[in-house]
Structure formats: structure tokens, C-alpha cells
Design a protein around this motif. Sequence first.
Motif, mmCIF file in Angstrom:
data_model
loop_
_atom_site.group_PDB
_atom_site.id
_atom_site.type_symbol
_atom_site.label_atom_id
_atom_site.label_comp_id
_atom_site.label_asym_id
_atom_site.label_seq_id
_atom_site.Cartn_x
_atom_site.Cartn_y
_atom_site.Cartn_z
ATOM 1 N N MET A 1 36.305 -39.331 40.909
ATOM 2 C CA MET A 1 36.175 -38.921 42.282
ATOM 3 C C MET A 1 37.096 -39.777 43.124
ATOM 4 O O MET A 1 37.190 -40.976 42.911
ATOM 5 C CB MET A 1 34.714 -39.089 42.700
ATOM 6 N N SER A 2 37.768 -39.199 44.070
ATOM 7 C CA SER A 2 38.685 -39.955 44.911
ATOM 8 C C SER A 2 37.928 -40.695 46.006
ATOM 9 O O SER A 2 36.830 -40.305 46.403
ATOM 10 C CB SER A 2 39.730 -39.030 45.528
ATOM 11 N N GLU A 3 38.534 -41.761 46.450
ATOM 12 C CA GLU A 3 37.913 -42.553 47.511
ATOM 13 C C GLU A 3 38.097 -41.848 48.844
ATOM 14 O O GLU A 3 38.999 -41.056 49.021
ATOM 15 C CB GLU A 3 38.589 -43.922 47.576
ATOM 16 N N TYR A 11 45.994 -41.145 58.096
ATOM 17 C CA TYR A 11 46.032 -40.359 56.870
ATOM 18 C C TYR A 11 47.318 -40.621 56.085
ATOM 19 O O TYR A 11 47.290 -40.794 54.868
ATOM 20 C CB TYR A 11 45.895 -38.872 57.213
ATOM 21 N N GLU A 12 48.468 -40.653 56.770
ATOM 22 C CA GLU A 12 49.757 -40.852 56.109
ATOM 23 C C GLU A 12 49.824 -42.196 55.406
ATOM 24 O O GLU A 12 50.273 -42.294 54.267
ATOM 25 C CB GLU A 12 50.909 -40.715 57.109
ATOM 26 N N ARG A 18 47.810 -44.829 48.352
ATOM 27 C CA ARG A 18 47.306 -44.254 47.093
ATOM 28 C C ARG A 18 48.452 -43.945 46.135
ATOM 29 O O ARG A 18 48.334 -44.167 44.928
ATOM 30 C CB ARG A 18 46.504 -42.977 47.375
ATOM 31 N N ILE A 19 49.569 -43.440 46.660
ATOM 32 C CA ILE A 19 50.731 -43.152 45.813
ATOM 33 C C ILE A 19 51.287 -44.444 45.242
ATOM 34 O O ILE A 19 51.638 -44.534 44.054
ATOM 35 C CB ILE A 19 51.801 -42.368 46.604
ATOM 36 N N ARG A 25 50.122 -48.441 38.659
ATOM 37 C CA ARG A 25 49.353 -48.248 37.430
ATOM 38 C C ARG A 25 50.184 -47.558 36.350
ATOM 39 O O ARG A 25 49.815 -47.550 35.192
ATOM 40 C CB ARG A 25 48.123 -47.377 37.706
ATOM 41 N N GLY A 26 51.307 -46.913 36.738
ATOM 42 C CA GLY A 26 52.151 -46.215 35.768
ATOM 43 C C GLY A 26 51.768 -44.761 35.578
ATOM 44 O O GLY A 26 52.129 -44.155 34.560
ATOM 45 N N ASP A 27 51.035 -44.196 36.531
ATOM 46 C CA ASP A 27 50.612 -42.797 36.399
ATOM 47 C C ASP A 27 51.781 -41.821 36.418
ATOM 48 O O ASP A 27 51.659 -40.698 35.925
ATOM 49 C CB ASP A 27 49.639 -42.425 37.522
#
Length: 158
Positions: A1-3, A11-12, A18-19, A25-27
Motif C-alpha cells: 500500500m502506498s503512503e 503533491y509535486e 517517491r521517485i 532502491r534500484g526499482d
Amino acid sequence: MSERKPAGMSYESWVEQRIGEAADRGDFDGLPGTGRPLPQGEADEDWWVRGYLRREDVSTDLSLPAPLLLRRQADDIDHTVGRLLDEAAVRRVVGELNQRVEESWRRPAGHGPVARRVDAEAVVARWRENRAEPSPEPAAARPTPWWRRVGRRVRSRP
């Protein structure tokens, strides 16, 4: 679930944070297309849609408005029925197209050009004219079945 976005953060900036965390993390490592340049010379903003349709081998006809799609199908009717084997199938395809055209007439106007019905008799006449009758091939010399060859050898013995 997202925070959930914190109350005091825009928001921006929250999305950028988050990005950045996902990149740390290397996603995004090892994704298809990593390191390849974007296509050059594409001034249109829909270049990726055309590329997707090309890669997935999807007909662009599906993106046309209904009246234009019906016009295209009417224009291509000779090609469509050219593969059919009997006149009844040709008449059925033309009838289905004409039924879709008539249904488009019942829809509210003002959404593009209106398609016209296709003349079934003219399509059938062109289908008959363009239909290549298979040329009769000469009967090829068929090999003699094994049981007849065996029978000849037995009979020809002294």
C-alpha cells in the motif's frame, strides 16, 4: 500500500521524493529500453502510440471513428470478399456491413461523415469477375500402391 502525502508537502515534491526513493532502491534498474535513446525526428507527441501499435501489430483502423471505419471497410470490400469461396458468404459479409452502416445512420448526427451502403450486386459481380478459377491440372502419375507391386512380383515368379 502506498503512503499518504504528508499534509504540509506539495503533491509535486512528494511525487519527486517517491521517485527518488524508488531510484535509490534500484526499482528502475534493468527495465527494457534502458540506455537506448528516444526516437529522433518524431515531432508528434503521439509517436509512442504509433510505435506501440506497430510493435503489437494492431490495426490503426481500430482508432478511427465509426463512420470513417465503415467507409474504409466499404472501400476495402473487394479485398475482404476476395478470399471467400462462395457467393452466399460474399452476400453475408456485404449484408453485415450494410447493417452496420444503417445502424450508424440511427446514431446522433454531427460526429463525422456518414457512410453509404454497399451495392451487393456490384460487389458480387466484381467478386465473380476477379475470382480466378483454378486451372485443371493434368492428373499426375500416381505411384502404384505397395499391394499391387507386391502382387505383380508374386504373379511373375515361375
